[in-house]
Motif scaffolding. Structure first.
Motif, PDB file in Angstrom:
ATOM      1  N   GLY A  72       0.851  -1.180   0.000  1.00 33.96           N
ATOM      2  CA  GLY A  72       0.000   0.000   0.000  1.00 33.96           C
ATOM      3  C   GLY A  72       0.883   1.225   0.000  1.00 33.96           C
ATOM      4  N   VAL A  73       0.496   2.228  -0.762  1.00 31.26           N
ATOM      5  CA  VAL A  73       1.259   3.464  -0.835  1.00 31.26           C
ATOM      6  C   VAL A  73       0.366   4.601  -0.376  1.00 31.26           C
ATOM      7  CG1 VAL A  73       2.557   5.029  -2.320  1.00 31.26           C
ATOM      8  CG2 VAL A  73       2.586   2.566  -2.777  1.00 31.26           C
ATOM      9  N   ASP A  74       0.800   5.297   0.652  1.00 28.53           N
ATOM     10  CA  ASP A  74       0.078   6.466   1.164  1.00 28.53           C
ATOM     11  C   ASP A  74       0.935   7.683   0.835  1.00 28.53           C
ATOM     12  OD1 ASP A  74      -1.655   8.150   2.481  1.00 28.53           O
ATOM     13  OD2 ASP A  74      -0.924   7.638   4.475  1.00 28.53           O
ATOM     14  N   ARG A 126       2.311   2.199 -12.130  1.00 25.42           N
ATOM     15  CA  ARG A 126       2.981   0.922 -12.340  1.00 25.42           C
ATOM     16  C   ARG A 126       3.766   1.018 -13.649  1.00 25.42           C
ATOM     17  NH1 ARG A 126      -2.010  -2.792 -11.947  1.00 25.42           N
ATOM     18  NH2 ARG A 126      -1.040  -3.504 -13.861  1.00 25.42           N
ATOM     19  N   ASP A 127       5.013   0.607 -13.610  1.00 26.69           N
ATOM     20  CA  ASP A 127       5.894   0.716 -14.760  1.00 26.69           C
ATOM     21  C   ASP A 127       5.324   0.026 -15.992  1.00 26.69           C
ATOM     22  OD1 ASP A 127       8.548   1.310 -16.036  1.00 26.69           O
ATOM     23  OD2 ASP A 127       8.641  -0.887 -16.062  1.00 26.69           O
ATOM     24  N   VAL A 138       2.271  -0.635 -16.847  1.00 26.20           N
ATOM     25  CA  VAL A 138       1.111   0.057 -17.400  1.00 26.20           C
ATOM     26  C   VAL A 138       1.559   1.301 -18.162  1.00 26.20           C
ATOM     27  CG1 VAL A 138      -1.017   1.297 -16.827  1.00 26.20           C
ATOM     28  CG2 VAL A 138      -0.452  -0.830 -15.635  1.00 26.20           C
ATOM     29  N   LEU A 139       2.467   2.064 -17.582  1.00 24.96           N
ATOM     30  CA  LEU A 139       2.978   3.264 -18.245  1.00 24.96           C
ATOM     31  C   LEU A 139       3.645   2.911 -19.570  1.00 24.96           C
ATOM     32  CD1 LEU A 139       3.397   6.301 -18.153  1.00 24.96           C
ATOM     33  CD2 LEU A 139       5.499   5.890 -16.868  1.00 24.96           C
ATOM     34  N   ARG A 140       4.432   1.840 -19.589  1.00 29.50           N
ATOM     35  CA  ARG A 140       5.086   1.417 -20.832  1.00 29.50           C
ATOM     36  C   ARG A 140       4.065   1.001 -21.889  1.00 29.50           C
ATOM     37  NH1 ARG A 140      10.751  -0.096 -20.533  1.00 29.50           N
ATOM     38  NH2 ARG A 140      11.504   0.273 -18.437  1.00 29.50           N
ATOM     39  N   ALA A 141       3.037   0.258 -21.490  1.00 28.94           N
ATOM     40  CA  ALA A 141       2.025  -0.195 -22.438  1.00 28.94           C
ATOM     41  C   ALA A 141       1.268   0.988 -23.038  1.00 28.94           C
ATOM     42  CB  ALA A 141       1.045  -1.154 -21.756  1.00 28.94           C
ATOM     43  N   VAL A 142       0.928   1.974 -22.217  1.00 32.86           N
ATOM     44  CA  VAL A 142       0.226   3.156 -22.712  1.00 32.86           C
ATOM     45  C   VAL A 142       1.122   3.935 -23.669  1.00 32.86           C
ATOM     46  CG1 VAL A 142      -0.725   5.402 -22.017  1.00 32.86           C
ATOM     47  CG2 VAL A 142      -1.320   3.343 -20.741  1.00 32.86           C
ATOM     48  N   THR A 143       2.384   4.089 -23.309  1.00 35.44           N
ATOM     49  CA  THR A 143       3.331   4.804 -24.170  1.00 35.44           C
ATOM     50  C   THR A 143       3.464   4.111 -25.512  1.00 35.44           C
ATOM     51  OG1 THR A 143       4.556   5.613 -22.255  1.00 35.44           O
ATOM     52  CG2 THR A 143       5.715   5.615 -24.357  1.00 35.44           C
TER      53      THR A 143
END
Length: 86
Positions: free
Chosen positions: A33-35, A44-45, A47-52
């Motif tokens: 968990g990230v607060d 998430r790396d 996801v960012l790569r796939a979108v790019t």
């Protein structure tokens, strides 16, 4: 890169306002968990790569292939780079 060993329930503090908590450990995967403040982007790396990659493919679709390599290099030069680690 800092490498840490943490157990379920333990936390990692980044600066004064980011807390990473180990929520669950199962086999070779963990849930974290990230607060963080609302203004901090957390992505998430993969996801960012796939979108790019999808955006690059879409920008090249329908255009002639005669200068595809030049357009791809120009597009890649415009991509944001990771911010420097503090």
């Amino acid at each position: 890169m800092l490498v840490l060993t943490r157990k379920q329930g333990e936390k990692i503090l980044i600066g004064d306002d980011i807390v990473i908590t180990v929520l669950d450990v199962r086999g070779d995967s963990i849930r974290i968990g990230v607060d963080a403040p609302r203004g901090v982007r957390i992505q998430r790396d993969e996801v960012l790569r796939a979108v790019t990659e999808a955006n690059i493919a879409a920008s090249l679709a329908g255009q002639g292939d005669d200068d595809a390599e030049a357009r791809l290099k120009a597009t890649l030069a415009l991509l944001p780079t990771a911010p420097p680690a503090e």
